[in-house]
Design a protein around this motif. Sequence first.
Motif, PDB file in Angstrom:
ATOM      1  N   ALA A  15       0.823  -1.216   0.000  1.00 35.92           N
ATOM      2  CA  ALA A  15       0.000   0.000   0.000  1.00 35.92           C
ATOM      3  C   ALA A  15       0.858   1.268   0.000  1.00 35.92           C
ATOM      4  CB  ALA A  15      -0.960  -0.013   1.188  1.00 35.92           C
ATOM      5  N   PRO A  16       1.904   1.369   0.845  1.00 36.31           N
ATOM      6  CA  PRO A  16       2.745   2.566   0.783  1.00 36.31           C
ATOM      7  C   PRO A  16       3.450   2.754  -0.565  1.00 36.31           C
ATOM      8  CG  PRO A  16       3.065   1.438   2.869  1.00 36.31           C
ATOM      9  CD  PRO A  16       2.227   0.535   2.023  1.00 36.31           C
ATOM     10  N   VAL A  17       3.848   1.667  -1.217  1.00 36.89           N
ATOM     11  CA  VAL A  17       4.476   1.784  -2.538  1.00 36.89           C
ATOM     12  C   VAL A  17       3.493   2.384  -3.534  1.00 36.89           C
ATOM     13  CG1 VAL A  17       5.269   0.442  -4.530  1.00 36.89           C
ATOM     14  CG2 VAL A  17       6.237  -0.001  -2.278  1.00 36.89           C
ATOM     15  N   LEU A  18       2.269   1.858  -3.557  1.00 41.24           N
ATOM     16  CA  LEU A  18       1.274   2.359  -4.500  1.00 41.24           C
ATOM     17  C   LEU A  18       0.885   3.815  -4.198  1.00 41.24           C
ATOM     18  CD1 LEU A  18      -1.051  -0.781  -4.797  1.00 41.24           C
ATOM     19  CD2 LEU A  18       0.725  -0.004  -6.391  1.00 41.24           C
ATOM     20  N   SER A  60       5.435  -0.477 -13.760  1.00 35.12           N
ATOM     21  CA  SER A  60       4.621  -1.682 -13.528  1.00 35.12           C
ATOM     22  C   SER A  60       4.985  -2.268 -12.174  1.00 35.12           C
ATOM     23  CB  SER A  60       4.883  -2.711 -14.629  1.00 35.12           C
ATOM     24  OG  SER A  60       4.285  -2.311 -15.849  1.00 35.12           O
ATOM     25  N   VAL A  61       3.986  -2.849 -11.500  1.00 36.89           N
ATOM     26  CA  VAL A  61       4.207  -3.405 -10.158  1.00 36.89           C
ATOM     27  C   VAL A  61       3.650  -4.825 -10.102  1.00 36.89           C
ATOM     28  CG1 VAL A  61       3.789  -3.145  -7.681  1.00 36.89           C
ATOM     29  CG2 VAL A  61       4.027  -1.108  -9.130  1.00 36.89           C
ATOM     30  N   VAL A  62       4.491  -5.753  -9.642  1.00 41.47           N
ATOM     31  CA  VAL A  62       4.094  -7.137  -9.394  1.00 41.47           C
ATOM     32  C   VAL A  62       4.376  -7.436  -7.924  1.00 41.47           C
ATOM     33  CG1 VAL A  62       4.434  -9.565  -9.989  1.00 41.47           C
ATOM     34  CG2 VAL A  62       4.691  -7.808 -11.747  1.00 41.47           C
ATOM     35  N   ALA A  63       3.465  -8.109  -7.254  1.00 37.74           N
ATOM     36  CA  ALA A  63       3.668  -8.464  -5.848  1.00 37.74           C
ATOM     37  C   ALA A  63       3.742  -9.978  -5.697  1.00 37.74           C
ATOM     38  CB  ALA A  63       2.529  -7.923  -4.988  1.00 37.74           C
ATOM     39  N   ILE A  64       4.503 -10.413  -4.703  1.00 33.24           N
ATOM     40  CA  ILE A  64       4.501 -11.813  -4.264  1.00 33.24           C
ATOM     41  C   ILE A  64       3.867 -11.799  -2.882  1.00 33.24           C
ATOM     42  CG2 ILE A  64       5.881 -13.855  -3.748  1.00 33.24           C
ATOM     43  CD1 ILE A  64       8.031 -12.751  -5.614  1.00 33.24           C
ATOM     44  N   CYS A  65       2.607 -12.195  -2.807  1.00 32.84           N
ATOM     45  CA  CYS A  65       1.855 -12.066  -1.562  1.00 32.84           C
ATOM     46  C   CYS A  65       0.573 -12.877  -1.686  1.00 32.84           C
ATOM     47  CB  CYS A  65       1.532 -10.603  -1.271  1.00 32.84           C
ATOM     48  SG  CYS A  65       0.407  -9.836  -2.460  1.00 32.84           S
ATOM     49  N   PRO A  66      -0.152 -13.094  -0.577  1.00 31.12           N
ATOM     50  CA  PRO A  66      -1.463 -13.756  -0.680  1.00 31.12           C
ATOM     51  C   PRO A  66      -2.359 -13.013  -1.658  1.00 31.12           C
ATOM     52  CG  PRO A  66      -0.757 -13.673   1.605  1.00 31.12           C
ATOM     53  CD  PRO A  66       0.226 -12.837   0.829  1.00 31.12           C
ATOM     54  N   SER A  86      -5.976  -4.371  -4.378  1.00 30.28           N
ATOM     55  CA  SER A  86      -5.301  -3.236  -5.013  1.00 30.28           C
ATOM     56  C   SER A  86      -5.194  -3.377  -6.522  1.00 30.28           C
ATOM     57  CB  SER A  86      -3.890  -3.079  -4.420  1.00 30.28           C
ATOM     58  OG  SER A  86      -3.931  -2.935  -3.022  1.00 30.28           O
ATOM     59  N   GLY A  87      -5.795  -4.424  -7.092  1.00 27.22           N
ATOM     60  CA  GLY A  87      -5.708  -4.634  -8.529  1.00 27.22           C
ATOM     61  C   GLY A  87      -4.310  -4.960  -8.998  1.00 27.22           C
ATOM     62  N   LEU A  88      -3.532  -5.644  -8.164  1.00 27.66           N
ATOM     63  CA  LEU A  88      -2.133  -5.917  -8.463  1.00 27.66           C
ATOM     64  C   LEU A  88      -1.932  -7.227  -9.202  1.00 27.66           C
ATOM     65  CD1 LEU A  88      -0.126  -4.990  -5.223  1.00 27.66           C
ATOM     66  CD2 LEU A  88       0.184  -4.016  -7.501  1.00 27.66           C
ATOM     67  N   ARG A 100      -3.157  -8.581 -13.454  1.00 30.30           N
ATOM     68  CA  ARG A 100      -4.215  -7.579 -13.244  1.00 30.30           C
ATOM     69  C   ARG A 100      -3.772  -6.262 -13.871  1.00 30.30           C
ATOM     70  NH1 ARG A 100      -4.399 -10.345  -8.046  1.00 30.30           N
ATOM     71  NH2 ARG A 100      -6.275 -11.635  -7.942  1.00 30.30           N
ATOM     72  N   ASP A 101      -4.251  -5.142 -13.341  1.00 33.83           N
ATOM     73  CA  ASP A 101      -4.073  -3.845 -14.013  1.00 33.83           C
ATOM     74  C   ASP A 101      -2.791  -3.119 -13.650  1.00 33.83           C
ATOM     75  OD1 ASP A 101      -6.505  -4.216 -15.255  1.00 33.83           O
ATOM     76  OD2 ASP A 101      -7.624  -3.132 -13.691  1.00 33.83           O
ATOM     77  N   SER A 102      -1.942  -3.695 -12.822  1.00 33.86           N
ATOM     78  CA  SER A 102      -0.757  -2.940 -12.358  1.00 33.86           C
ATOM     79  C   SER A 102       0.474  -3.152 -13.239  1.00 33.86           C
ATOM     80  CB  SER A 102      -0.414  -3.344 -10.917  1.00 33.86           C
ATOM     81  OG  SER A 102       0.006  -4.695 -10.863  1.00 33.86           O
ATOM     82  N   THR A 103       0.356  -3.950 -14.302  1.00 38.31           N
ATOM     83  CA  THR A 103       1.476  -4.135 -15.213  1.00 38.31           C
ATOM     84  C   THR A 103       1.039  -3.818 -16.641  1.00 38.31           C
ATOM     85  OG1 THR A 103       0.971  -6.516 -15.373  1.00 38.31           O
ATOM     86  CG2 THR A 103       2.666  -5.843 -13.812  1.00 38.31           C
TER      87      THR A 103
END
Length: 341
Positions: free
Chosen positions: A260-263, A278-284, A291-293, A333-336
């Motif tokens: 959340a702080p990064v976004l 572009s943002v990709v996360a490794i998370c649940p 966050s549409g990640l 999703r929409d973050s990349t």
Amino acid sequence: MSGRAAGEQVTIADVARHAGVAASTVSYVLSGKRTISAGTRDRVLASVRALGYHPNAGARALASRKANVIALVLPLRTGMQVPVVMQFATAVVTTARGYDHDVLLVTSDEGPAGLRRIAGSALVDGVLLMDVELEDSRVPLLRDLALPSVLIGHPTDPTGLACVDLDFHRAGEVCVEHLAGAGHRRIALLGAPGAVYARGTGFAHRTRAGVVAAAARLGVEAVTLPVEEGPAAVRRDLAELLERHPDVSALVVQNESAVAPVLATLPLLGRRVPQDVSVVAICPDQFAEQSGLTCVPVPAEEVGRQAVTLLMRRLREEPVPRVTLLEPRLTVRDSTAPAGR
């Protein structure tokens, strides 16, 4: 008692060393589960008396070797993401109930001494360990104890163990492959807090290694850095990263509390998602979905279920794989977006 600190509890492993037999032999002598030769039995019982070994559970546990309880050793350490950890714990508890077992949650960070205490109590049938380090100090003791165990995570040398985890090395690779395929030439990994790397936690090191390996293979540049806890620290670390590397066009975030702080910070630094970065996360997945990640989900529920299932097989003395790694999958999703869109 010679060679032991005052008040330190004697375990089955201590009795086994004293008697010159395997820990499992001591267990069989005490439980009567298997026939043991009279000579060996007498030697084990003599060691029990000499060392003053006294299991703390009652006669029922000694006779049946079944307490219908497993321990989940989950030391709460600096840098751990508690909401994610609790997803693992919930899956373990739910799955264990399906096997008619309760779960004893052990959160103190006692290392090998804590395992000795658990094993010596005879209160649990087996143990699950989390937050596994590459060179985990608990591993040598696990190999000696008669207590069945499964690790959520895996050390550098898994010989004699049973481990289950997401394939984090491959997860790092998958993220870079997706971003490189979209034309991004400089990618940054925003990793776990520094304390997680410093203690050698396996998932963090393996993800970083996967990112670096894939970047080298695909001819892109990868910058990796730990990100400390708290929104202010995330804002600082991200601003410093983009000041040093203004051509970074894609981020891989393996730090749930930083997402959340990064976004929120990127627009303040003049970077739009996904047009500029572009943002990709490794998370649940539920964290990313909110966050549409684009993400590689950490399958906490599946890992927890498999860990309990493997432990139940070990309790039945069935063979299990040394390491079970779940294949990572990418959810787009929409973050990349393609670089320079």
